[in-house]
Design a protein around this motif. Structure first.
Motif, PDB file in Angstrom:
ATOM      1  N   GLY A  67      -9.975  -3.569  -0.637  1.00 55.24           N
ATOM      2  CA  GLY A  67      -8.650  -3.669  -1.223  1.00 55.24           C
ATOM      3  C   GLY A  67      -7.921  -2.375  -1.475  1.00 55.24           C
ATOM      4  O   GLY A  67      -6.743  -2.408  -1.876  1.00 55.24           O
ATOM      5  N   ALA A  68      -8.574  -1.230  -1.255  1.00 54.74           N
ATOM      6  CA  ALA A  68      -7.935   0.040  -1.591  1.00 54.74           C
ATOM      7  C   ALA A  68      -6.710   0.331  -0.721  1.00 54.74           C
ATOM      8  O   ALA A  68      -5.758   0.971  -1.175  1.00 54.74           O
ATOM      9  N   GLY A  69      -6.717  -0.145   0.526  1.00 56.98           N
ATOM     10  CA  GLY A  69      -5.625   0.173   1.443  1.00 56.98           C
ATOM     11  C   GLY A  69      -4.290  -0.371   0.979  1.00 56.98           C
ATOM     12  O   GLY A  69      -3.273   0.337   0.991  1.00 56.98           O
ATOM     13  N   SER A  70      -4.267  -1.638   0.560  1.00 58.56           N
ATOM     14  CA  SER A  70      -3.001  -2.230   0.129  1.00 58.56           C
ATOM     15  C   SER A  70      -2.488  -1.563  -1.141  1.00 58.56           C
ATOM     16  O   SER A  70      -1.276  -1.325  -1.288  1.00 58.56           O
ATOM     17  N   THR A  71      -3.384  -1.218  -2.071  1.00 62.17           N
ATOM     18  CA  THR A  71      -2.970  -0.514  -3.284  1.00 62.17           C
ATOM     19  C   THR A  71      -2.464   0.880  -2.955  1.00 62.17           C
ATOM     20  O   THR A  71      -1.490   1.361  -3.560  1.00 62.17           O
ATOM     21  N   ALA A  72      -3.115   1.541  -1.996  1.00 58.63           N
ATOM     22  CA  ALA A  72      -2.668   2.868  -1.585  1.00 58.63           C
ATOM     23  C   ALA A  72      -1.249   2.826  -1.008  1.00 58.63           C
ATOM     24  O   ALA A  72      -0.442   3.738  -1.240  1.00 58.63           O
ATOM     25  N   LEU A  73      -0.916   1.762  -0.270  1.00 56.77           N
ATOM     26  CA  LEU A  73       0.436   1.635   0.266  1.00 56.77           C
ATOM     27  C   LEU A  73       1.465   1.490  -0.852  1.00 56.77           C
ATOM     28  O   LEU A  73       2.583   2.012  -0.752  1.00 56.77           O
ATOM     29  N   ILE A  74       1.101   0.808  -1.925  1.00 61.42           N
ATOM     30  CA  ILE A  74       2.016   0.686  -3.067  1.00 61.42           C
ATOM     31  C   ILE A  74       2.244   2.054  -3.698  1.00 61.42           C
ATOM     32  O   ILE A  74       3.383   2.423  -4.035  1.00 61.42           O
ATOM     33  N   TYR A  75       1.168   2.824  -3.852  1.00 62.01           N
ATOM     34  CA  TYR A  75       1.315   4.177  -4.393  1.00 62.01           C
ATOM     35  C   TYR A  75       2.140   5.054  -3.460  1.00 62.01           C
ATOM     36  O   TYR A  75       2.947   5.870  -3.918  1.00 62.01           O
ATOM     37  N   MET A  76       1.934   4.893  -2.158  1.00 63.80           N
ATOM     38  CA  MET A  76       2.724   5.685  -1.206  1.00 63.80           C
ATOM     39  C   MET A  76       4.201   5.346  -1.295  1.00 63.80           C
ATOM     40  O   MET A  76       5.060   6.230  -1.170  1.00 63.80           O
ATOM     41  N   ALA A  77       4.517   4.066  -1.524  1.00 68.34           N
ATOM     42  CA  ALA A  77       5.914   3.680  -1.711  1.00 68.34           C
ATOM     43  C   ALA A  77       6.488   4.334  -2.963  1.00 68.34           C
ATOM     44  O   ALA A  77       7.643   4.778  -2.977  1.00 68.34           O
ATOM     45  N   GLY A  78       5.672   4.403  -4.035  1.00 64.27           N
ATOM     46  CA  GLY A  78       6.133   5.076  -5.248  1.00 64.27           C
ATOM     47  C   GLY A  78       6.309   6.568  -5.045  1.00 64.27           C
ATOM     48  O   GLY A  78       7.277   7.162  -5.540  1.00 64.27           O
ATOM     49  N   ILE A  79       5.391   7.186  -4.288  1.00 61.24           N
ATOM     50  CA  ILE A  79       5.491   8.625  -4.027  1.00 61.24           C
ATOM     51  C   ILE A  79       6.705   8.939  -3.158  1.00 61.24           C
ATOM     52  O   ILE A  79       7.353   9.979  -3.323  1.00 61.24           O
TER      53      ILE A  79
END
Length: 305
Positions: free
Chosen positions: A182-194
């Motif tokens: 599940g880390a990949g989908s959460t990482a994409l959310i963080y990337m959108a925030g960044i």
């Protein structure tokens, strides 16, 4: 001013009528969804509460016993292990599962070339079926000479380890498998925030000689802090509902070292066929999740304000 008030008074009934029609239209549009939600969510919840207050033969209610089933759940020898293990899952998910997506998001954001390729790569595990992922990691951590990890370690002269049958490593390894999934989908959310951070801040920091760690500490982390609080609550809610990972990888073992609350519900219902106790524990879990959801909405509302 008097004429304006009269005009408003004359227009009020028409405006109110139009608003009522719009409200009625909106409710009619939402009605099928509300009916399905009530049928598939609220009706089972109410029936679970009702079932938890009775003894039953199968799912047929027999005798009203009040909160007796709740007391049986609390006194059951497996409850304390499942309850404590759930918090151990949460602890390890914060150590492993919460930090890994942030690190992945920062590293990919700082990457100059092949950024899209890395985004697809980290998201790829999310498209795999959950059960297939758990089975794969089960083979990877299998004890003895047949486990994939032990085969690889044998190449460098390390003796085979027992991995999932070691109570100290069982939960961390299960959380590691969950994080990989599940880390990949959460990482994409963080990337959108960044991506919403003003790039001039990074340019100014780079000109001043700040490295990746300094940019992460003083720019990235403070900017995604509110997003991280929201995802933290969602992750805790998700970990509270973990079931098929320990069920498939270890069946709650060894000696209940990895059993979770939801797996205990499964055992009550489908191993012991004690549906009232399963319903009682489900209601208790629902109360906990409602509290956590309320905390999530409070944090989200404060972030929007």
């Amino acid at each position: 001013m008097a004429e304006t008030k009269n005009d408003l008074a004359n227009r009020t009934p028409r405006t109110t009528s139009r608003m009522k029609r719009k409200d009625l239209t909106g409710w009619l549009i939402m009605l099928p969804t509300l009916l399905l939600f009530a049928f598939f969510v609220w009706e089972p919840l109410v029936e679970s509460i009702r079932l938890s207050l009775y003894t039953a033969k199968g799912i047929r209610l027999e005798k009203f016993v009040g909160f007796s089933n709740y007391m049986k759940v609390l006194k059951h020898p497996d409850f304390l292990a499942a309850f404590s293990n759930t918090f151990v899952y949460i602890l390890w998910s914060l150590i492993i599962g919460f930090l890994v997506p942030i690190i992945i998001a920062v590293l990919i954001t700082e990457t100059t070339h092949f950024r899209s390729f890395f985004r697809v790569g980290v998201y790829f595990p999310n498209i795999m079926p959950g059960l297939a992922t758990v089975l794969m990691w089960g083979f990877f951590f299998r004890p003895g000479n047949t486990g994939v990890l032990n085969i690889l370690l044998d190449k460098i002269g390390v003796a085979p380890q027992i991995w999932l049958t070691n109570p100290k490593w069982t939960i961390p390894l299960i959380v590691l498998a969950m994080t990989w999934k599940g880390a990949g989908s959460t990482a994409l959310i963080y990337m959108a925030g960044i991506s919403n951070i003003n790039p001039e801040l990074y340019e100014a920091a780079t000109i001043d000689g700040a490295g990746i760690l300094s940019r992460m500490r003083y720019i990235t982390v403070p900017s995604i802090f509110s997003l991280g609080k929201t995802l933290l609550i969602l992750q805790i809610i998700s970990v509270f509902q973990i079931i098929y990972e320990p069920l498939v990888m270890t069946n709650g073992g060894p000696n209940n070292a990895s059993i979770s609350i939801m797996q205990l519900v499964y055992n009550y219902a489908f191993r012991d066929y004690n549906y009232p106790m399963a319903a009682a524990l489900s209601v208790m879990m629902s109360i906990v999740l409602i509290i956590l959801s309320g905390l999530y909405f409070k944090i989200t509302a404060s972030k929007e304000n």
